[in-house]
Design a protein around this motif. Sequence first.
Motif, PDB file in Angstrom:
ATOM      1  N   PHE A 275       0.855  -1.189   0.000  1.00 55.94           N
ATOM      2  CA  PHE A 275       0.000   0.000   0.000  1.00 55.94           C
ATOM      3  C   PHE A 275       0.891   1.238   0.000  1.00 55.94           C
ATOM      4  O   PHE A 275       1.692   1.436   0.909  1.00 55.94           O
ATOM      5  N   LYS A 276       0.760   2.081  -1.021  1.00 58.26           N
ATOM      6  CA  LYS A 276       1.669   3.207  -1.204  1.00 58.26           C
ATOM      7  C   LYS A 276       1.107   4.520  -0.675  1.00 58.26           C
ATOM      8  O   LYS A 276       1.821   5.307  -0.086  1.00 58.26           O
ATOM      9  N   ARG A 277      -0.152   4.768  -0.976  1.00 59.48           N
ATOM     10  CA  ARG A 277      -0.783   6.029  -0.564  1.00 59.48           C
ATOM     11  C   ARG A 277      -2.203   5.718  -0.128  1.00 59.48           C
ATOM     12  O   ARG A 277      -2.811   4.789  -0.637  1.00 59.48           O
ATOM     13  N   PRO A 278      -2.766   6.510   0.785  1.00 59.24           N
ATOM     14  CA  PRO A 278      -4.151   6.223   1.199  1.00 59.24           C
ATOM     15  C   PRO A 278      -5.166   6.657   0.143  1.00 59.24           C
ATOM     16  O   PRO A 278      -4.905   7.545  -0.669  1.00 59.24           O
ATOM     17  N   LEU A 279      -6.322   6.028   0.181  1.00 59.13           N
ATOM     18  CA  LEU A 279      -7.481   6.482  -0.588  1.00 59.13           C
ATOM     19  C   LEU A 279      -8.480   7.056   0.409  1.00 59.13           C
ATOM     20  O   LEU A 279      -8.549   6.614   1.554  1.00 59.13           O
ATOM     21  N   TYR A 280      -9.261   8.038  -0.057  1.00 57.82           N
ATOM     22  CA  TYR A 280     -10.244   8.690   0.802  1.00 57.82           C
ATOM     23  C   TYR A 280     -11.653   8.504   0.238  1.00 57.82           C
ATOM     24  O   TYR A 280     -11.827   8.250  -0.955  1.00 57.82           O
ATOM     25  N   PHE A 281     -12.645   8.681   1.092  1.00 59.72           N
ATOM     26  CA  PHE A 281     -14.050   8.617   0.695  1.00 59.72           C
ATOM     27  C   PHE A 281     -14.290   9.481  -0.549  1.00 59.72           C
ATOM     28  O   PHE A 281     -13.899  10.643  -0.576  1.00 59.72           O
ATOM     29  N   GLY A 282     -14.909   8.894  -1.554  1.00 55.55           N
ATOM     30  CA  GLY A 282     -15.224   9.635  -2.773  1.00 55.55           C
ATOM     31  C   GLY A 282     -14.179   9.469  -3.864  1.00 55.55           C
ATOM     32  O   GLY A 282     -14.453   9.757  -5.029  1.00 55.55           O
ATOM     33  N   ASP A 283     -12.978   9.020  -3.508  1.00 57.50           N
ATOM     34  CA  ASP A 283     -11.950   8.775  -4.519  1.00 57.50           C
ATOM     35  C   ASP A 283     -12.415   7.684  -5.481  1.00 57.50           C
ATOM     36  O   ASP A 283     -13.153   6.774  -5.103  1.00 57.50           O
TER      37      ASP A 283
ATOM     38  N   GLU B 150      -3.204  -3.909 -10.055  1.00 54.84           N
ATOM     39  CA  GLU B 150      -2.603  -2.609  -9.777  1.00 54.84           C
ATOM     40  C   GLU B 150      -3.719  -1.587  -9.638  1.00 54.84           C
ATOM     41  O   GLU B 150      -4.654  -1.565 -10.450  1.00 54.84           O
ATOM     42  N   PHE B 151      -3.630  -0.768  -8.603  1.00 64.47           N
ATOM     43  CA  PHE B 151      -4.643   0.269  -8.375  1.00 64.47           C
ATOM     44  C   PHE B 151      -4.006   1.632  -8.610  1.00 64.47           C
ATOM     45  O   PHE B 151      -2.968   1.940  -8.010  1.00 64.47           O
ATOM     46  N   THR B 152      -4.602   2.421  -9.495  1.00 60.01           N
ATOM     47  CA  THR B 152      -4.078   3.752  -9.799  1.00 60.01           C
ATOM     48  C   THR B 152      -5.197   4.778  -9.659  1.00 60.01           C
ATOM     49  O   THR B 152      -6.366   4.429  -9.503  1.00 60.01           O
ATOM     50  N   GLN B 153      -4.794   6.034  -9.714  1.00 61.27           N
ATOM     51  CA  GLN B 153      -5.774   7.120  -9.582  1.00 61.27           C
ATOM     52  C   GLN B 153      -5.506   8.167 -10.639  1.00 61.27           C
ATOM     53  O   GLN B 153      -4.371   8.659 -10.744  1.00 61.27           O
TER      54      GLN B 153
ATOM     55  N   SER C 282       0.367   7.442 -12.960  1.00 66.53           N
ATOM     56  CA  SER C 282       0.609   6.021 -13.239  1.00 66.53           C
ATOM     57  C   SER C 282       1.320   5.338 -12.073  1.00 66.53           C
ATOM     58  O   SER C 282       1.457   4.127 -12.034  1.00 66.53           O
ATOM     59  N   ASP C 283       1.769   6.139 -11.123  1.00 68.84           N
ATOM     60  CA  ASP C 283       2.376   5.624  -9.897  1.00 68.84           C
ATOM     61  C   ASP C 283       1.269   4.979  -9.060  1.00 68.84           C
ATOM     62  O   ASP C 283       0.354   5.670  -8.618  1.00 68.84           O
ATOM     63  N   PRO C 284       1.300   3.655  -8.849  1.00 72.96           N
ATOM     64  CA  PRO C 284       0.140   3.011  -8.231  1.00 72.96           C
ATOM     65  C   PRO C 284      -0.094   3.410  -6.774  1.00 72.96           C
ATOM     66  O   PRO C 284       0.835   3.697  -6.028  1.00 72.96           O
ATOM     67  N   VAL C 285      -1.349   3.391  -6.397  1.00 76.91           N
ATOM     68  CA  VAL C 285      -1.775   3.587  -5.017  1.00 76.91           C
ATOM     69  C   VAL C 285      -1.482   2.310  -4.223  1.00 76.91           C
ATOM     70  O   VAL C 285      -1.086   2.350  -3.064  1.00 76.91           O
ATOM     71  N   ALA C 286      -1.685   1.172  -4.888  1.00 76.78           N
ATOM     72  CA  ALA C 286      -1.472  -0.125  -4.246  1.00 76.78           C
ATOM     73  C   ALA C 286      -1.268  -1.168  -5.348  1.00 76.78           C
ATOM     74  O   ALA C 286      -1.771  -1.006  -6.461  1.00 76.78           O
ATOM     75  N   THR C 287      -0.519  -2.207  -5.012  1.00 79.01           N
ATOM     76  CA  THR C 287      -0.329  -3.312  -5.953  1.00 79.01           C
ATOM     77  C   THR C 287      -0.447  -4.617  -5.181  1.00 79.01           C
ATOM     78  O   THR C 287      -0.160  -4.668  -3.981  1.00 79.01           O
ATOM     79  N   GLY C 288      -0.865  -5.665  -5.885  1.00 76.87           N
ATOM     80  CA  GLY C 288      -0.997  -6.941  -5.205  1.00 76.87           C
ATOM     81  C   GLY C 288      -0.997  -8.119  -6.151  1.00 76.87           C
ATOM     82  O   GLY C 288      -1.126  -7.968  -7.366  1.00 76.87           O
TER      83      GLY C 288
END
Lengths: 149, 149, 149, 149
Positions: free
Chosen positions: D67-75, D96-99, D103-109
């Motif tokens: 987990f690289k960065r948090p996600l917030y409500f509404g993201d 891979e989860f991006t926002q 392209s730097d992922p929020v999380a990978t698994g």
Amino acid sequence: MLTATQRIRVEWAHCDPAGIFFNPHYYIWMDSGTHALLQAAGFDLVGQIHSDELFRGCPLVASNMAFKRPLYFGDVTLCTSRVERFGNTSFVVAHEFTQGDNSDPVATGNEVRVWGYSDADDPTKLLARAMPEEVRAMLSVEKTVDVTV
Amino acid sequence: MLTATQRIRVEWAHCDPAGIFFNPHYYIWMDSGTHALLQAAGFDLVGQIHSDELFRGCPLVASNMAFKRPLYFGDVTLCTSRVERFGNTSFVVAHEFTQGDNSDPVATGNEVRVWGYSDADDPTKLLARAMPEEVRAMLSVEKTVDVTV
Amino acid sequence: MLTATQRIRVEWAHCDPAGIFFNPHYYIWMDSGTHALLQAAGFDLVGQIHSDELFRGCPLVASNMAFKRPLYFGDVTLCTSRVERFGNTSFVVAHEFTQGDNSDPVATGNEVRVWGYSDADDPTKLLARAMPEEVRAMLSVEKTVDVTV
Amino acid sequence: MLTATQRIRVEWAHCDPAGIFFNPHYYIWMDSGTHALLQAAGFDLVGQIHSDELFRGCPLVASNMAFKRPLYFGDVTLCTSRVERFGNTSFVVAHEFTQGDNSDPVATGNEVRVWGYSDADDPTKLLARAMPEEVRAMLSVEKTVDVTV
């Protein structure tokens, strides 16, 4: 009334050993429907919580549902949410779940919520206040908005 | 009536950004309470589902709750479950959540369930049948059982 | 190391259409195990978050699990949690799930967590700091505590 | 490799008392990503489970995330799923989860899954078999499919 609709897919994670949708998830979707409805109305709930130290959002005081037919893994349901009644401090959000062209709902439910404030003298105490007139007006617009992600 | 009680701890996972217990989890706990009640009665729901191809358990047809006070992370609540009413094919399980010595409930709710069978001619169709007399008798015993894990 | 154990019952709500325990719930139980471990150590995580405006608890930076055997509805599993390694700013909590007298685990997993602070200049930024020596000492006590609710 | 992408909105229900996305939900989304990937490939997992009494789907044997960065409500996050490696009986699905445009992922698994069968002589026993060549071919097509509901 302002009406928010969102398509939701029944995931493997939502289904129980009977192979059907596990009902408590519907209550989570009603919560999602209400949040999406407030956002569609233009009301920024989280922003308001952050900027007004005492505002506690719209706590749920009661909820209920009737389940008519099961949903299965892979089904897509449409959740339709709108305010059904404005009380003095409470308001009722009605949610209906349908599938495809069948207008006969899969499930229906209501949430009773209040406009919540912390008591300044005792922050653990919840006070229910009247919803601001402007928010009520925003939720009363005759419009349907697709809030699917 | 047979009464099942279980202690439940409010976990971090159960709480929302307002820092309080997220209400839909209560509906999951009511489901747990009903399963524990059937087990305490001596009725083996899953065994019965496995041995009787058409038996579908006790599907929920409606549910409702009222929320009186919030729960917080770390709180322990006691869920008390019992059948409140036997109908022809449906029955109502009443659940009450309390905290400590305070008999004033934190939340109360009802589940309306049926004794479900698949239609042998159309397995997707659910038939509601009368609960067997012996199960009804098992659930009517005057006893309180702690079903905490 | 301080070791927290808790019995957990596999509920209907935890099982999937294959009739077995749905694995993501294990990650929720690891989270619960870590919180219970901190509490057993005497560290009041939520109190600390409330009293120190910048403290953000112990955010997860990575996690992993291996699943050996399925769990079924009604099974009771024992989750055993302890810190496995203290790094500079991170620490690893190891969790093991067993059943009955069988010491061969059903599942095992690790959580990598940091001691998190908000950057005072940019509260959205997370800073990882060294765990206070006293908390480290509390978690290093040779004792096993049953934290079942 | 066949690649499935889906947009997912962070709901109030997904966030914890720290106000950020509660990580175990990512594991549920990886599960959803794998199911959507199989469906996008044209493989009907549930139909296959129903028509082949011994087929158990693709049970998870291990999983992990960073987990690289948090996600917030509404993201809104984009989950991108594809098979990363085919083993003899196991295969690895990478998520891979991006926002937004970042392209730097929020999380990978990763999920390690097997092609599962019940042992005909002992149905509680899981046998891992080689994934059928045709399914492997379906998952190896160079194509990206948006599987958002």
